[in-house]
Design an enzyme around this catalytic site. Structure first.
Site, PDB file in Angstrom:
ATOM      1  N   ASN A  68     -14.974  19.688  -7.092  1.00  0.00           N
ATOM      2  CA  ASN A  68     -15.103  18.289  -7.465  1.00  0.00           C
ATOM      3  C   ASN A  68     -16.400  18.103  -8.274  1.00  0.00           C
ATOM      4  OD1 ASN A  68     -14.732  15.400  -7.434  1.00  0.00           O
ATOM      5  ND2 ASN A  68     -13.684  15.614  -5.469  1.00  0.00           N
ATOM      6  N   ASN A  81     -19.354   9.504 -12.883  1.00  0.00           N
ATOM      7  CA  ASN A  81     -18.525   8.405 -12.401  1.00  0.00           C
ATOM      8  C   ASN A  81     -18.870   8.083 -10.950  1.00  0.00           C
ATOM      9  OD1 ASN A  81     -16.039   8.636 -10.384  1.00  0.00           O
ATOM     10  ND2 ASN A  81     -16.383  10.679 -11.275  1.00  0.00           N
ATOM     11  N   SER A  88     -15.194  13.879  -2.820  1.00  0.00           N
ATOM     12  CA  SER A  88     -15.747  12.906  -3.756  1.00  0.00           C
ATOM     13  C   SER A  88     -17.071  12.365  -3.210  1.00  0.00           C
ATOM     14  CB  SER A  88     -14.784  11.739  -3.962  1.00  0.00           C
ATOM     15  OG  SER A  88     -15.426  10.692  -4.687  1.00  0.00           O
ATOM     16  N   LYS A 139      -9.494  20.091  -1.583  1.00  0.00           N
ATOM     17  CA  LYS A 139     -10.431  20.089  -2.708  1.00  0.00           C
ATOM     18  C   LYS A 139     -11.848  19.977  -2.178  1.00  0.00           C
ATOM     19  CE  LYS A 139     -11.203  18.097  -7.295  1.00  0.00           C
ATOM     20  NZ  LYS A 139     -10.634  17.204  -8.328  1.00  0.00           N
ATOM     21  N   ASN A 191     -18.285   9.485  -3.956  1.00  0.00           N
ATOM     22  CA  ASN A 191     -18.327   8.045  -4.205  1.00  0.00           C
ATOM     23  C   ASN A 191     -17.720   7.190  -3.098  1.00  0.00           C
ATOM     24  OD1 ASN A 191     -19.537   8.441  -6.785  1.00  0.00           O
ATOM     25  ND2 ASN A 191     -17.535   9.084  -7.548  1.00  0.00           N
ATOM     26  N   THR A 192     -17.295   7.820  -2.004  1.00  0.00           N
ATOM     27  CA  THR A 192     -16.868   7.091  -0.814  1.00  0.00           C
ATOM     28  C   THR A 192     -17.821   7.469   0.310  1.00  0.00           C
ATOM     29  OG1 THR A 192     -14.530   7.023  -1.445  1.00  0.00           O
ATOM     30  CG2 THR A 192     -15.030   6.792   0.899  1.00  0.00           C
ATOM     31  N   PHE A 214     -12.491   5.636  -5.787  1.00  0.00           N
ATOM     32  CA  PHE A 214     -11.063   5.646  -5.441  1.00  0.00           C
ATOM     33  C   PHE A 214     -10.415   4.285  -5.695  1.00  0.00           C
ATOM     34  CE2 PHE A 214     -11.573   9.131  -1.889  1.00  0.00           C
ATOM     35  CZ  PHE A 214     -11.851  10.073  -2.859  1.00  0.00           C
TER      36      PHE A 214
END
Length: 357
Positions: free
Chosen positions: A248, A116, A181, A219, A183-184, A120
């Site tokens: 994660n 993915n 994450s 996390k 993805n940021t 967010f």
């Protein structure tokens, strides 16, 4: 039956479209009092031997749903009704944002994995807070996972996290700072201890100031070097955090850009858990997530020192009653091994850490 439905029907549709449809279905279930109570009675963990307490919060069973499914705190009750011991909502940012462009969710069926790069996508902390204020029709432990708004520059990250925490910490059973994450842009840079210390300290001030003091966890990513895992563990102890969630998604894979979850993450996630347990012993709650597929995985994580275990991709491939099935199997296994409580399993194969730093 579910495997047939997945291979013949669900797999033919876009992964994100199926995700949103599933969230809406569980949101509808959450709004139907009688049905969710009946399902909760039938499928939620009720065995006293599975009950445990972590960071002052009582859990009906050790297996929960990881963050990433219920991004807007829309359906926690419905999810709890089908067997999860807790639900972690989010990641929620202080300000609403659409996330990354589509396509951004991909199944790797042969590997029982998912990639993915959602970014967010959520409606923001205020919208989630309105939902979290609703009276819960069934008992459910709700953790709230918060992250950085994408457009906020790194130098303003602390203020952004604090804004989200002020909205959500009073409504959460526990709060999670997500700095892992992939993805940021730049988010994982915040895992460096020099940047993480002021961030966690500021959010902890907010969490400590709620009427009943909200437990705070961090996390981390599986891609941290071992020495950085140790450094985060030491920082968590130094600041008096309540726990660490490991791990994660990973960026160490081939294929689409994004974070990989599921079976390929199993080995590293377990490795990080064991390293954390060796570092902190039982002084922190450890929540293990990554590659959890069945009762054997949950049992192994508990033995290695996890207080709680989470899954998400395993649910995608295991079907709606995946968590309920695992909790029933755990009940039988606890008794078969002669234990009276699941808490007797935790850390049983972990090394002696009385001399840990």
């Amino acid at each position: 039956m579910y495997r047939l439905v997945f291979t013949q029907v669900l797999q033919r549709f876009d992964a994100e479209a199926v995700h949103h449809l599933t969230v809406r279905a569980f949101a509808l279930l959450s709004a139907l009092p009688l049905l969710k109570r009946l399902l909760h009675r039938a499928f939620a963990p009720h065995d006293p031997a599975l009950r445990l307490t972590a960071f002052g919060v009582h859990f009906p069973g050790p297996l929960g749903l990881a963050a990433g499914f219920d991004k807007d705190a829309a359906c926690a009750e419905g999810v709890a009704a089908v067997g999860f011991g807790h639900v972690e909502v989010g990641t929620i940012t202080a300000h609403g944002q659409p996330g990354n462009p589509r396509p951004r969710l991909f199944r790797l069926v042969r590997q029982r994995a998912v990639i993915n790069r959602m970014g967010f996508n959520n409606a923001g902390a205020a919208a989630a807070a309105r939902r979290l204020r609703r009276t819960r029709g069934v008992p459910v432990v709700v953790g709230v996972n918060i992250g950085k708004t994408k457009v906020v520059p790194e130098q303003e990250a602390v203020a952004d996290y604090v804004a989200g925490a002020k909205e959500l910490a009073p409504l959460a059973d526990y709060l999670v700072v997500n700095v892992s994450s992939p993805n940021t842009p730049g988010l994982r840079d915040l895992q460096a201890v020099s940047k993480l210390r002021p961030l966690l300290a500021a959010v902890k001030d907010v969490a400590d100031g709620t009427p009943r003091r909200t437990p705070l966890l961090v996390k981390i990513a599986p891609d941290l070097a071992d020495e950085d895992v140790d450094a985060v563990a030491d920082l968590a102890l130094e600041l008096g955090l309540d726990g660490i969630i490991a791990t994660n998604t990973t960026i160490r894979h081939e294929g689409e850009t994004g974070g990989l979850s599921g079976r390929p993450l199993k080995s590293r996630s377990l490795e990080v858990l064991r390293r954390l347990r060796a570092r902190v012993g039982d002084r922190l709650a450890l929540v293990s997530v990554g590659g959890v597929e069945d009762v054997d995985d949950v049992w192994e994580r508990l033995l290695a020192g996890a207080t709680l275990v989470q899954g998400y991709t395993g649910w995608v491939y295991g079907g709606p009653l995946w968590a309920s099935r695992i909790h029933r199997q755990l009940s039988r296994r606890v008794r078969r091994h002669g234990f009276s409580s699941i808490t007797e399993v935790i850390g049983r194969t972990a090394p002696d850490t009385r001399d840990a730093r």
